[in-house]
Write an enzyme that holds these catalytic residues in place. Structure first.
Site, PDB file in Angstrom:
ATOM      1  N   TRP A 325       0.542  -1.536  -0.250  1.00 33.94           N
ATOM      2  CA  TRP A 325       0.137  -0.300   0.209  1.00 33.94           C
ATOM      3  C   TRP A 325       0.708   1.088   0.053  1.00 33.94           C
ATOM      4  CZ3 TRP A 325      -0.301   4.206   3.646  1.00 33.94           C
ATOM      5  CH2 TRP A 325      -1.323   4.755   2.970  1.00 33.94           C
ATOM      6  N   HIS A 326       2.184   0.693   0.433  1.00 35.01           N
ATOM      7  CA  HIS A 326       2.731   2.447   0.814  1.00 35.01           C
ATOM      8  C   HIS A 326       3.135   2.320  -0.292  1.00 35.01           C
ATOM      9  CE1 HIS A 326       2.167   1.646   4.690  1.00 35.01           C
ATOM     10  NE2 HIS A 326       2.665   3.001   5.339  1.00 35.01           N
ATOM     11  N   GLY A 327       3.919   1.665  -1.098  1.00 32.49           N
ATOM     12  CA  GLY A 327       4.928   2.256  -2.975  1.00 32.49           C
ATOM     13  C   GLY A 327       4.748   0.887  -3.309  1.00 32.49           C
ATOM     14  N   PHE A 482       2.144   8.593  -0.860  1.00 34.84           N
ATOM     15  CA  PHE A 482       1.462   6.976  -1.598  1.00 34.84           C
ATOM     16  C   PHE A 482       0.068   7.833  -1.639  1.00 34.84           C
ATOM     17  CE2 PHE A 482       5.074   6.803   2.593  1.00 34.84           C
ATOM     18  CZ  PHE A 482       5.979   6.077   1.772  1.00 34.84           C
TER      19      PHE A 482
END
Length: 482
Positions: A325-327, A482
């Site tokens: 999800w973060h990257g 993000f």
């Protein structure tokens, strides 16, 4: 528009005056103002992406109201699937297309085949991961019949685009924030003052602590091969405080700003660096995301109800998905996997809920065992952060190898020591205030309220002046990417 910019310093009072002095008493007009202000706020980044928010808003509003009238399970599942496909499809295209494309090419190369594929020049819409998850919480809760669909498109658009938390959270649940747009809101002086105090604390975290650390973090990480292990360790520690000050600072400003308009947002950080184990850290770090994954992924997968294998599987799924999800980079996936590995011993020993209360809740100082646990937890988290900050897995591995090398015991250069010494003083002051105020929602919520008034105002002006002094070089918030 950055929270720490002159533009926002003008924007916020204008919206505040219109909200309370022009449209006060008319709930619909207040909500319309929130939508207009939020679209202007987001459009100041790139007006072309306003269409994405509008499209996502309309799709989920229509689906939510269709779910109100359809009782057949198959029909409800199709509507939920459509919402998931639209929202996650947009997120996947803008954020992950090139990642999957590059991984596909690398996989063929690994097996000895060369294929070519042209990357797309895709601009990542700011905050898309946050508002996508926020709208999904609405559709899923309506599907589960835990929430009534929104009756007004204006109210729903205000919920989706609410400007204080639009681009970097907290990721609000529809069940918490949406009903607040239905109710008449009255100005409360004490609530507004508390909001201003939290905004100030958030700005101090961001501008003084996070941006102060950023200068040295960028220098050290970008030239990591030129520095001894001692300097690399300093860079890792400073990044731990940079990302905490940056992200929790944003959350404080967002929550405080919301209070100015009569809204209550969920808490997103609860002094995570005072945690005594990794499980406690994750209960206190980015709470809105952690609980989102718990409620909408972990529990539906079976949570902790099954056997050991199911618990281990679900834990790794949650952490790996959180990393992804973060990257769109393997470094984030490895970072998530490392945290899963650190969490696993606690889960297997059934110790993952041992530390539910704040450390030293009824004492001034922690016990020696608690202090050592905090140091150990912070050290593990800091080392894992290296993968979060590094450009690639190779960069992270080389960086950690440099830390755990004989050069760890080399003395850093004089100029480095001089600059870092100033940061150590600031961070120590910051952590002291956090420790004193750790029982409150934010550190200075009640700090100095019983003091002599001139002394209390002197403290606030010290924070204000420090923010203004350090504001010359505006830096974007880390989580905007993000």
């Amino acid at each position: 528009m950055l929270f720490n910019s002159l533009d926002f310093a003008i924007f916020l009072p204008v919206v505040f005056i219109l909200y309370w002095f022009v449209f006060n008493g008319n709930l619909r007009r207040q909500n319309m103002l929130v939508v207009a202000a939020s679209y202007y706020f987001y459009g100041s980044w790139d007006y072309r992406f306003l269409g994405l928010i509008v499209f996502s808003t309309v799709v989920d509003f229509v689906i939510g109201n269709r779910l109100r009238t359809i009782e057949r399970a198959r029909g409800r599942q199709l509507l939920l699937g459509l919402s998931l496909a639209v929202n996650l499809g947009l997120l996947g295209y803008f954020k992950y297309w090139n990642f999957f494309l590059d991984s596909f090419v690398e996989a063929f190369r690994f097996f000895g085949s060369e294929i070519s594929a042209d990357r797309l020049e895709i601009i990542l819409p700011v905050g898309i991961s946050f508002y996508t998850f926020q709208t999904l919480s609405y559709t899923i809760d309506v599907y589960r019949k835990r929430l009534e669909p929104a009756g007004s498109l204006i109210d729903f658009a205000a919920f989706v685009s609410f400007f204080p938390q639009l681009v970097a959270g907290p990721i609000e649940r529809a069940s918490n924030l949406l009903p607040q747009f239905y109710r008449k809101r009255n100005f409360e002086y004490a609530k507004a003052v508390d909001g201003m105090r939290q905004i100030l604390w958030g700005l101090f975290k961001k501008v003084v602590i996070a941006d102060g650390c950023a200068e040295y973090v960028n220098l050290i990480f970008d030239g990591s091969s030129d520095y001894p292990g001692s300097v690399l360790l300093i860079g890792a520690v400073l990044f731990a405080f940079q990302i905490y000050g940056d992200f929790s600072g944003y959350s404080d400003i967002a929550i405080g700003t919301s209070r100015l308009f009569g809204f209550n947002l969920m808490r997103n950080f609860a002094y995570p660096y005072f945690s005594r184990d990794i499980a406690e850290f994750w209960r206190r770090w980015h709470i809105s995301l952690s609980t989102w994954f718990r409620d909408y992924l972990y529990i539906p997968l079976g949570g902790s109800r099954g056997g050991t294998w199911m618990k281990v599987r679900n834990t790794f799924i949650i952490f790996l998905v959180s990393g992804f999800w973060h990257g769109a980079n393997w470094t984030f996936i490895v970072w998530g996997g490392l945290n899963a590995l650190l969490f696993l011993p606690l889960l297997l020993r059934k110790r993952n809920r041992s530390n539910l209360e704040i450390v030293a809740a009824d004492r001034l100082l922690p016990t020696l065992p608690d202090f050592l646990r905090m140091v150990a937890t912070f050290s593990l988290v800091t080392l894992a952060w290296v993968f979060f900050r590094a450009e690639s897995i190779e960069h992270a591995v080389n960086y950690l190898s440099g830390i755990f090398s004989p050069s760890l015991f080399e003395l850093p250069g004089r100029s480095m020591l001089k600059g870092v010494a100033k940061l150590v003083v600031l961070i120590s002051f910051f952590q002291a205030l956090e420790w004193i105020g750790r029982r409150e929602e934010f550190a200075i919520a009640r700090f100095g309220l019983s003091w002599w008034r001139p002394l209390r105002w002197a403290f606030y002006f010290t924070l204000i002046l420090s923010v203004l002094y350090c504001s010359s070089d505006q830096q974007s918030f880390i989580y905007f990417q993000f």
